[in-house]
Structure formats: structure tokens, C-alpha cells
Write a protein that holds these residues in place. Sequence first.
Motif, PDB file in Angstrom:
ATOM      1  N   ILE A   1      39.471  32.437  69.726  1.00 56.23           N
ATOM      2  CA  ILE A   1      40.019  34.052  70.068  1.00 56.23           C
ATOM      3  C   ILE A   1      41.211  34.040  69.152  1.00 56.23           C
ATOM      4  N   ASP A   2      42.316  32.911  69.544  1.00 54.38           N
ATOM      5  CA  ASP A   2      43.304  33.007  68.713  1.00 54.38           C
ATOM      6  C   ASP A   2      43.584  32.743  67.177  1.00 54.38           C
ATOM      7  N   PHE A   3      42.160  32.361  66.758  1.00 48.36           N
ATOM      8  CA  PHE A   3      42.368  31.733  65.420  1.00 48.36           C
ATOM      9  C   PHE A   3      42.816  32.688  64.314  1.00 48.36           C
ATOM     10  N   PRO A   4      42.443  33.815  64.208  1.00 48.72           N
ATOM     11  CA  PRO A   4      43.125  34.830  63.182  1.00 48.72           C
ATOM     12  C   PRO A   4      44.494  34.964  63.045  1.00 48.72           C
ATOM     13  N   ASP A   5      44.924  35.004  64.598  1.00 48.15           N
ATOM     14  CA  ASP A   5      46.497  34.999  64.676  1.00 48.15           C
ATOM     15  C   ASP A   5      47.190  33.788  64.278  1.00 48.15           C
ATOM     16  N   LEU A   6      46.553  32.744  64.338  1.00 48.37           N
ATOM     17  CA  LEU A   6      47.342  31.564  63.891  1.00 48.37           C
ATOM     18  C   LEU A   6      47.120  31.305  62.485  1.00 48.37           C
ATOM     19  N   VAL A   7      46.071  31.646  61.846  1.00 44.40           N
ATOM     20  CA  VAL A   7      46.015  31.602  60.313  1.00 44.40           C
ATOM     21  C   VAL A   7      47.010  32.587  59.668  1.00 44.40           C
ATOM     22  N   LYS A   8      47.065  33.747  60.379  1.00 43.76           N
ATOM     23  CA  LYS A   8      48.337  34.726  59.885  1.00 43.76           C
ATOM     24  C   LYS A   8      49.606  34.125  60.011  1.00 43.76           C
ATOM     25  N   HIS A   9      50.086  33.664  60.998  1.00 45.70           N
ATOM     26  CA  HIS A   9      51.305  33.064  61.422  1.00 45.70           C
ATOM     27  C   HIS A   9      51.576  31.668  60.705  1.00 45.70           C
ATOM     28  N   PHE A  10      50.671  30.783  60.305  1.00 52.44           N
ATOM     29  CA  PHE A  10      50.890  29.421  59.714  1.00 52.44           C
ATOM     30  C   PHE A  10      49.728  29.407  58.742  1.00 52.44           C
ATOM     31  N   PRO A  11      50.230  30.077  57.736  1.00 51.46           N
ATOM     32  CA  PRO A  11      49.515  30.185  56.341  1.00 51.46           C
ATOM     33  C   PRO A  11      49.464  28.632  55.679  1.00 51.46           C
ATOM     34  N   ALA A  12      50.283  27.704  55.862  1.00 47.83           N
ATOM     35  CA  ALA A  12      50.472  26.487  55.303  1.00 47.83           C
ATOM     36  C   ALA A  12      49.427  25.621  55.723  1.00 47.83           C
ATOM     37  N   VAL A  13      49.063  25.916  56.899  1.00 52.22           N
ATOM     38  CA  VAL A  13      48.035  24.986  57.590  1.00 52.22           C
ATOM     39  C   VAL A  13      46.313  25.344  57.011  1.00 52.22           C
ATOM     40  N   HIS A  14      45.686  24.236  56.912  1.00 49.40           N
ATOM     41  CA  HIS A  14      44.259  24.368  56.662  1.00 49.40           C
ATOM     42  C   HIS A  14      43.534  24.537  57.777  1.00 49.40           C
ATOM     43  N   TRP A  15      43.222  25.891  58.346  1.00 53.16           N
ATOM     44  CA  TRP A  15      42.713  25.810  59.414  1.00 53.16           C
ATOM     45  C   TRP A  15      41.280  25.910  59.332  1.00 53.16           C
ATOM     46  N   GLU A  16      40.442  25.240  60.272  1.00 51.53           N
ATOM     47  CA  GLU A  16      38.896  24.807  60.239  1.00 51.53           C
ATOM     48  C   GLU A  16      38.399  25.669  61.058  1.00 51.53           C
ATOM     49  N   ARG A  17      37.614  26.901  61.000  1.00 56.22           N
ATOM     50  CA  ARG A  17      37.283  27.709  62.094  1.00 56.22           C
ATOM     51  C   ARG A  17      35.934  27.361  62.677  1.00 56.22           C
ATOM     52  N   GLU A  18      34.993  26.296  62.108  1.00 58.45           N
ATOM     53  CA  GLU A  18      33.889  26.074  62.613  1.00 58.45           C
ATOM     54  C   GLU A  18      34.018  24.560  63.187  1.00 58.45           C
ATOM     55  N   ALA A  19      35.250  24.124  63.284  1.00 60.00           N
ATOM     56  CA  ALA A  19      35.353  22.681  63.819  1.00 60.00           C
ATOM     57  C   ALA A  19      35.920  22.597  65.393  1.00 60.00           C
ATOM     58  N   ARG A  20      34.843  21.906  66.005  1.00 61.90           N
ATOM     59  CA  ARG A  20      35.186  21.525  67.555  1.00 61.90           C
ATOM     60  C   ARG A  20      36.328  21.059  67.750  1.00 61.90           C
ATOM     61  N   TRP A  21      36.799  20.053  66.779  1.00 60.74           N
ATOM     62  CA  TRP A  21      38.220  19.170  66.544  1.00 60.74           C
ATOM     63  C   TRP A  21      38.303  18.754  65.105  1.00 60.74           C
ATOM     64  N   CYS A  22      39.686  18.508  64.759  1.00 56.75           N
ATOM     65  CA  CYS A  22      39.913  18.021  63.490  1.00 56.75           C
ATOM     66  C   CYS A  22      41.009  17.013  63.615  1.00 56.75           C
ATOM     67  N   VAL A  23      40.797  15.767  62.600  1.00 55.68           N
ATOM     68  CA  VAL A  23      41.615  14.901  62.659  1.00 55.68           C
ATOM     69  C   VAL A  23      42.210  14.820  61.380  1.00 55.68           C
ATOM     70  N   ASP A  24      43.787  14.770  61.132  1.00 58.17           N
ATOM     71  CA  ASP A  24      44.399  14.740  59.899  1.00 58.17           C
ATOM     72  C   ASP A  24      45.727  13.741  60.128  1.00 58.17           C
ATOM     73  N   GLY A  25      45.463  12.445  59.618  1.00 58.76           N
ATOM     74  CA  GLY A  25      46.541  11.612  59.812  1.00 58.76           C
ATOM     75  C   GLY A  25      46.592  11.332  61.572  1.00 58.76           C
ATOM     76  N   LYS A  26      47.943  11.336  61.838  1.00 58.65           N
ATOM     77  CA  LYS A  26      47.967  11.214  63.300  1.00 58.65           C
ATOM     78  C   LYS A  26      47.854  12.324  64.225  1.00 58.65           C
ATOM     79  N   PHE A  27      47.594  13.616  63.650  1.00 54.00           N
ATOM     80  CA  PHE A  27      47.527  14.840  64.390  1.00 54.00           C
ATOM     81  C   PHE A  27      45.953  15.060  64.499  1.00 54.00           C
ATOM     82  N   TYR A  28      45.771  15.246  65.946  1.00 47.51           N
ATOM     83  CA  TYR A  28      44.431  15.602  66.508  1.00 47.51           C
ATOM     84  C   TYR A  28      44.357  16.720  66.936  1.00 47.51           C
ATOM     85  N   THR A  29      43.699  17.923  66.521  1.00 44.78           N
ATOM     86  CA  THR A  29      43.882  19.239  67.184  1.00 44.78           C
ATOM     87  C   THR A  29      42.379  19.597  67.685  1.00 44.78           C
ATOM     88  N   SER A  30      42.276  20.318  68.693  1.00 41.34           N
ATOM     89  CA  SER A  30      40.928  20.824  69.210  1.00 41.34           C
ATOM     90  C   SER A  30      40.836  22.174  69.305  1.00 41.34           C
TER      91      SER A  30
END
Length: 492
Positions: free
Chosen positions: A150-179
Motif C-alpha cells: 500500500i505504501d509502495f508508491p509513496d516510498l518509491v517517490k520519496h526514495f528514488p535512489a532505492v531499487h524498489w521491488e514491487r513483486e517481492a515478498r522480501w529482498c536481500v541486498d548485502g546485510k540489509f533484509y527488507t520485507s
Amino acid sequence: MAAAALKQLWEQGGRPLRVGVALFPGYELLDCWGALEILVQCNARGLPFVGKPFAPRQVFEFLFVGDGQTPLAPDVISDLAVTDPIAAQVDMLFIPGGAVEDKQEVESPLLRWMAAAAEHATLVMSVCNGAAFLGTLGLLDGRQATTNKIDFPDLVKHFPAVHWEREARWCVDGKFYTSSGVSAGMDLATFIVSEMFGPDKAARVAQNIEYRATVDPSKDPFCDNASIDWTFRLPAEAAAKGTLRIGLVLFDDFELLDVFGPLEMFAVANRFHPGLFSLTTIAEEANVKSSKGPRFKVDVVGLSEDWAAQVDLLFVPGGAGTRRESVRPAMLQWLANAAAQADQVMTVCTGSFLLAAAGALDGIRATSNKLAFRMVERMQPAVNWVPEARWVQDGPHGRFLTSSGVAAGMDMALAIIADRVGEAQASQVALRVEYSWNQDATADEFAASNIGPDNWQARLRTDVVVGTLRGILRLRGLLGWDTRLSVLAPDM
């Protein structure tokens, strides 16, 4: 992977891994306690004479940092303030999401602590829009990440330098794990356990709490949530019912998800339409310790007879503490009286065992945690125990609702919401939480695998366990020791 490095640190360090948990006013209940329930299961030592420990020694210890107040929940008692220098010395940083206004305030003490803790930590995990804290600090710039859909469009707008993955249940990049949102944190936590200890042990953790974890991070069934019409249309007959007053009974060593899974569903329903549910908590003492987790404050101290008359729905969770409470006459007498006064009674997991010990379920159809099922039916034979059920509703006017183990309480809570305000509205709550609701009370996929055999060896083993527990607890009572304190390690 950072999770493998975390395990190496645990193996070589000779101590539990320190997990710093960020708390703030308005944090999301299931973001926090759903994922932490998975992690605390790694500390489980098993029933005496039954099963095996998850690990040879404690895996995680949790440091709760900040202000743990949020609607429709008991307040968390923090271990450290965000300004405490040692608060940043954690091995893992855990950040839930929630309805907060200060994620953009880089100079806030909470964010300064997060920045220091993230630098020190081997692994950083965020759930839901907790990723916005990391985005604000610039820690996700150039990295893959995801968040609540639900918040996905807002975070894409506020943090354009992040590679946001819309269809992911979770992501892992280095030591950062986001769900993704809310319940997705449980899937990510299960994945971390899998990376640390292998998929078999991760599957065992999910099975123990009767939760079906998603194992494929690339497919998120809730990725279109941002385009859904979230208008909550409350039927007139539902509005006329007024507020359902929930009375939550707490005791030392209650199970986290038994409590906070259902409360998440009720809290989200309130967010759609304020005033549908209210909550009052009661315990014998002002502060209550959860099973393998933090401490909480309660509203009413002491087993007040007046309190029970002021609630509509009595809520009894399970946990290791139910066995201690099941041989304490004062608790059992009070619970029997409270159950008789409430319009409805709901139990989660072995909360039904405690209610049965009070005599409130005699002759009633009920269910319980499937790992403990043989022990429960052996100890409380006057109840008509149903082995294959996600939850059961029975008794005069359907007064008693009992769920199976741990995660099953969320399905039953949604059924209560459906009965109270409508099935469409309950489905909307489940969507908002990004939770796949099992609407069939008879569909219990964990009964076959979790319920042990019913033979003379199993019955003898159960009798030994029961006799040992009762004997030790009664001996403590005779010696004048406080029987409210934990004396044994088993998890039920």
C-alpha cells in the motif's frame, strides 16, 4: 549472506546474538511480534522427555529500545533508551513499520540510534514501511528493497535512489533484509532461520507455530494492494452493535503471537472504523513477562472480580505459563468466574488447556495446540477435544471459541471480525495485513504432522511429563515459593 555471518558469530562468540528491536509510538503489532515469534522459537528447549532442543544453547537475546506504545496493545517495557551508548552494540538490528510521523526527521534520537546500530550490526532487518527509516538514513541507496505494498508508491517517490521491488515478498541486498507488509516479516524471519540453520529447521519452526511460510520471495500475492479501493463500508447492523470490549488475561510466559496476532487483526479493523474493538489487560502483577521475550505493562493489577463483568470477550492466550497457572487454584477459580460472566470467550493455543483446567470447557467441543494435543486431552478428559480443526466454536450461543496453535489465532480473530462486522470487511483486514486467511475452521494442515501417536508409550510419556510438572509445582507451593515464577523450560 549476512545470515550465515550471523550464525558464525553465534558459533564463535559463545553467547546469544543481541537483537536490537526498534520501538516507537504507533509501531505495527504483527510487524514486530510476528517476526520475533519466529526468532524466539530458535531459543526453544522442548518439552521434558519429548522432542529435541532447537539448538544446543540460546540463539537470540532481545534488547527493546525506544517507546513501545501502540493502539490496542499492552505497552512494552523497554530495556534501553535510544540515547544509551550500549544500545547500538547489537549483532542484528530489527525495525518494524507502523504509523509514524518522524521517519523523515533525520536528527531524531531514534534515527541516530538506528544509524549507529545499523553500522555495528551484522544483519539489518526491516518489516513493512520500516524500510522508510533505512531509506531516510540513505542506507538503502543503490540497493534492492521492498516494503508494504500500500505504501509502495509513496516510498518509491520519496526514495528514488532505492531499487524498489514491487513483486517481492522480501529482498536481500548485502546485510540489509527488507520485507513486504506486516505478515511478510514472518516469512523473512523464517528465511533468515533457514540461512542460519538450514531449511529443515526453518520448516520445523514454522510448523511448530502452525504457520505456512512463503518460501519464494519473488512472488508476492499482495503486490497489487496499492490499487485496491480501501473504503471500509460498515453495515448498519454492525454499527449498531457498538464496541466489543476485549479483556485480555496475561500471565508470565504467555506466547507472543498468541496475543499479538489476533490483536493485530482487531487493531487494523479499528483503523478502518474506529471504535469497533477496545482492549483492557489484566494480570496479577503490574508487569508480565512473555515466553522467551519482553515484559509488558497491564491496565488492571490483581484478579478483580469486578473487571470480568466489564468485558464482552474474554481472551486467554497460551504459552509455557499455562501449565504453571493450571495448578494454581486462585487463577483457576477467577478464570472460571470470568468465563461465566463474559458474553464470549476466546482462547489461542494452550489457552484452551488453561480454561479447561478451570472447568469452563467441560462437555464443550474445543481444540488446542497440536504439538501439545495428546497431553492436553490426557490432562483434561472432560472436554470434547477436536483434533483436526483450525478453530472451534461451541457452547451455548457459540460462546466459546478455541483455536489451534499460535498462528491459528489470527484466522480465528478474522472469523470473529467477520461475525461482528461482515466477511467482506474481515477479508479487507486480512488484505491490509498481507495475510492469507484460512477461512475454513475445519481445515487444519498441521494436525496430521504435529499430533503425536496415541499408544501406550505416548500415554505413559505424557503421564510422566504431567506428573513431573504437577509434582514440582505443588512442591513449590508447599515450600511457600512463588508459583507464578517459571520453574521449568518446556514450551507448549
